[in-house]
Design a protein around this motif. Structure first.
Motif, short mmCIF file in Angstrom:
data_model
loop_
_atom_site.label_atom_id
_atom_site.label_comp_id
_atom_site.label_asym_id
_atom_site.label_seq_id
_atom_site.Cartn_x
_atom_site.Cartn_y
_atom_site.Cartn_z
N UNK A 38 48.84 44.69 46.46
CA UNK A 38 49.16 43.31 46.83
C UNK A 38 49.14 43.21 48.35
N UNK A 69 48.05 47.94 41.27
CA UNK A 69 47.69 46.65 41.87
C UNK A 69 48.14 46.68 43.33
N UNK A 115 41.77 36.07 38.17
CA UNK A 115 41.40 37.48 38.12
C UNK A 115 39.93 37.56 37.74
N UNK A 131 39.76 45.15 39.41
CA UNK A 131 40.01 43.71 39.29
C UNK A 131 40.23 43.14 40.67
N UNK A 191 42.97 45.63 42.05
CA UNK A 191 43.57 46.55 41.08
C UNK A 191 42.54 47.56 40.62
N UNK A 247 52.81 48.06 41.23
CA UNK A 247 52.39 47.39 42.46
C UNK A 247 52.48 48.33 43.64
N UNK A 296 41.95 39.76 42.45
CA UNK A 296 42.78 38.57 42.23
C UNK A 296 42.73 37.71 43.47
N UNK A 297 42.68 36.42 43.32
CA UNK A 297 42.85 35.49 44.46
C UNK A 297 43.70 34.31 44.02
N UNK A 298 44.73 34.05 44.85
CA UNK A 298 45.66 32.93 44.57
C UNK A 298 45.20 31.73 45.38
N UNK A 347 46.07 37.99 52.66
CA UNK A 347 47.17 37.44 51.88
C UNK A 347 46.62 36.45 50.88
N UNK A 348 47.06 36.56 49.65
CA UNK A 348 46.50 35.73 48.56
C UNK A 348 45.49 36.50 47.74
N UNK A 349 45.19 37.76 48.19
CA UNK A 349 44.28 38.61 47.43
C UNK A 349 45.05 39.79 46.85
N UNK A 350 44.57 40.31 45.72
CA UNK A 350 45.05 41.59 45.19
C UNK A 350 43.83 42.34 44.69
N UNK A 384 37.10 40.30 36.58
CA UNK A 384 36.88 41.68 36.18
C UNK A 384 35.62 41.78 35.34
N UNK A 418 46.23 31.56 40.06
CA UNK A 418 45.35 32.61 40.60
C UNK A 418 44.30 33.00 39.54
#
Lengths: 281, 192, 221
Positions: free
Chosen positions: B179, B177, B79, B14, B114, B154, B16-18, B109-112, B81, B77
């Motif tokens: 972070x 995940x 996700x 996955x 997973x 995390x 993620x972006x905020x 920063x602002x991304x994750x 997938x 944010x």
């Protein structure tokens, strides 16, 4: 007294009928049942058969009885199955797992991995076990058909009882093996395999019964098409030229000498013979 | 061992972006494309939340999002997938541009990122990028009990420092995940 | 066991059937039954040619004709013939009448009528025929003869009795015996004919004559 007589013994009639039915039958079919697609090739051999002339004064009256005909063969089939149509959507985790992550939020929900069920194909041989067939034929009144007199036999309506269900277990075992192997290749399914295979197999069982039922009906229809067995197609047992040429024509003055059949009768006697009596014009 | 590479996302991954800045963004798969995200200015009543975009790999050889145009609030944010992608299809990456750019191939920063760990074993992985050179980490994946717990844990990625916590112990079926706390241009992949 | 007696096929021609055959031969091939010297039409398609009877001591001959009636056949068991006895098993009886006619002269006309017609070229001589009927009785049996893969069955007169010719009876009987057998030899028919073409057969027993039937037993080829 008739002008001419022919009597055929049970052994003689057996020879004639065995010759008529000897030989392979082949056919091909396909169909779809729910999530399954099946193709089958049928190859049957019909052989044997013993003729009896039961006492015509007893029930069921004058018949030609053919017993111990053996029908056997194989059906080579394949079943294609789209597992996605049988198995439930399986996701890991089964629902999105949500956790709080600092700076992001209280409910960061992680992704799911959902299993893509493949399509499987199972090759199955269905052995058609030797089916014993016994039939009674009525002797139909001889008739003139163009330049021949015919003696036809008509089969009494019948149904073939043979059981393909012993094949079911062989098919299911094969299917289980295939399903197990395919599912085993999908990650994380390991612990769930047995339950999933059972789900597939249970779905398969009902369909296999339908498929085998269709194969049974198909084979029965195929056998009926053989002249000897069909209630609707008369089996031409004998034909006699209406015009019997005794002396062929020679030179002038030597005209052909014929005997023309004016009447022909056929019956089963208590001496276990089929009797044909002819009168000439 | 699972395939683990944040630059090549599979059905187990996955991204993620905020969205910290409002405005209009465009994104695509493999390159910036025509899919849009309209980020509205933050609203005090609105609690930042997740929107999930599900990608499906279709027969024409492309990933298709289930929502090509979305509208969210600042600090929400997304996700991405692809839960149904078979392992035989090519991996994907997400790139976007707008008030700020984002790129799953270069996490900041602002991304994750997973990953659902499926196969058991000890995964040694590397965090590349940032300023301090590659950092090592380790995830121990044990067989899952029945029923499996389906947990997510995390791991923080910090510039020029090892990931934290490390090592991490999970069971098969759990999610990690990563972070990004600090730094940019990170890549996480297995060290084997 | 019935008719087949352990064989696959029994086939028989009844006396009535064979009689119909003989009737059809009689109609289709008259020249088997009608013979004459040239003067009486012998040599045509339907009349077999005989030489004229020579007159010893002269160079002329006597025209004559020999005609048989349709033979009447009786299979064993059949009524007895005087002198020949009844046909026994595998025998048949046969009754036929032979008519011999001799041309004995030209029909006489008065000289006055002859003179009137002298100038005409028209033939005015009609023969005078003197005929005699001879009743022939014969008792005979069956012959078989291979013909490739088939077998031919024929009738053969073993003993012939002639009546009505007085002292000449034995002599006439001898001549007509030969004539009868040469006629019967032309009437052979195939074993397969007896099965009427219903199937191909191989003779295994017979032919017999019994119960007024000509019987064979066969296997199916």
């Amino acid at each position: 007294m008739s002008d001419a007589t022919i009597a055929i013994s049970e052994a003689g009639m057996t020879t004639l009928l065995q010759r008529a039915i000897d030989g392979p039958l082949a056919a091909h079919g396909s169909g779809a049942w729910g999530p399954f697609i099946a193709d089958y090739d049928v190859s049957l051999r019909i052989s044997g058969g013993i003729v009896q002339f039961p006492d015509p004064s007893l029930p069921p009256g004058p018949v030609v009885r053919l017993s111990e005909v053996v029908v056997q063969g194989t059906v080579v089939g394949s079943i294609g199955l789209d597992l996605a149509r049988v198995l439930p959507q399986l996701c890991i985790p089964p629902f999105q797992v949500c956790v709080p992550i600092d700076f992001w939020g209280d409910q960061v929900c992680t992704p799911q991995y959902c299993v893509t069920w493949p399509t499987i194909s199972i090759q199955i041989p269905v052995i058609v076990p030797p089916i014993g067939v016994s039939l009674d034929f009525a002797i139909l009144p001889p008739y003139q058909d163009g330049d021949v007199w015919r003696v036809d036999l008509g089969a009494y309506p019948f149904s073939l009882n043979f059981d393909l269900t012993p094949s079911i277990n062989a098919i299911l075992d094969k299917a289980k093996q295939v399903v197990h192997d395919i599912l085993g290749q999908i990650p994380l399914i390991g612990d769930l395999i047995d339950g999933l295979v059972d789900t597939v197999i249970n779905g398969l069982k009902a369909v296999i019964n339908t498929i085998l039922g269709a194969i049974h009906d198909f084979i029965e229809a195929l056998i009926r098409l053989v002249d000897v067995f069909s209630p609707t197609i008369h089996f031409h047992a004998f034909k006699l030229s209406a015009n019997q040429k005794i002396l062929p024509a020679g030179g002038p003055g030597d005209r052909e000498v014929d005997l023309i059949i004016a009447a022909l009768a056929a019956q089963v006697t208590t001496d276990k013979e089929l009797l044909l009596t002819t009168d000439f014009a | 061992m699972d395939f683990l590479n944040s630059q090549q996302l599979t059905a187990l991954d996955g991204y993620f972006h905020k969205f910290l800045a409002d405005g209009d963004y465009r994104w695509g798969i493999g390159a910036v494309g025509t899919y849009t995200i309209h980020v509205k200015p933050k609203d005090p009543v609105h609690i930042p939340q997740q929107l999930t975009i599900t990608l499906t790999y279709d027969r024409s050889g492309a990933y298709q999002p289930d929502q090509p145009q979305v509208e969210i609030y600042q600090n929400d944010w997304i996700l991405w997938h692809a839960p149904n992608a078979a392992f035989s299809v090519p991996p994907y990456s997400i790139l976007g541009s707008g008030s700020a750019n984002f790129n799953s191939r270069a996490l900041g920063v602002g991304d994750m990122f997973s990953h659902i760990f499926v196969q058991n074993g000890t995964y040694r992985y590397m965090v590349g990028g940032g300023t301090g050179g590659p950092q090592n980490g380790s995830i121990q994946v044990d067989p899952a009990p029945v029923p499996p717990p389906h947990a997510a844990k995390n791991v923080n990625v910090i510039d020029a420092a090892p990931p934290k916590p490390d090592p991490v112990q999970i069971v098969s079926g759990d999610t990690i995940v990563w972070v990004i706390n600090k730094g940019s241009s990170f890549v996480i992949n297995s060290a084997q | 066991m019935g008719y087949t007696q352990g064989h696959s096929i029994y086939a028989a021609l009844g006396q009535t059937g064979v009689q119909k055959f003989l009737h059809n031969v009689y109609s289709a091939r008259p020249h088997y039954f009608n013979y004459a010297s040239a003067g009486l039409g012998g040599g045509s398609v339907d009349i077999g040619l005989l030489p004229a009877l020579p007159i010893p001591g002269s160079s002329s001959g006597i025209d004559f004709s020999l005609q048989f009636t349709e033979p009447v056949l009786s299979f064993f068991p059949a009524p007895t013939f005087p002198k020949l006895g009844p046909p026994v098993k595998d025998q048949f009886g046969l009754a036929i009448t032979a008519t011999i006619c001799l041309v004995t002269g030209m029909q006489s006309l008065s000289p006055r009528v002859r003179d009137l017609y002298r100038r005409s070229k028209r033939a005015l001589d009609t023969p005078t025929l003197q005929c005699a009927d001879i009743k022939v009785l014969a008792v005979g049996g069956l012959t078989t003869q291979d013909s490739g893969t088939d077998k031919l069955i024929g009738l053969w007169a073993q003993a012939v009795d002639v009546s009505g010719t007085g002292n000449l009876d034995p002599l006439i009987a001898f001549i007509l015996h030969q004539a009868l057998n040469s006629l019967l030899a032309k009437l052979q028919f195939s074993v397969n004919n007896i099965a009427q073409g219903a199937f191909a057969i191989r003779l295994e027993d017979g032919p017999n004559i019994d119960g007024q039937q000509l019987e064979i037993w066969a296997g199916i080829i």
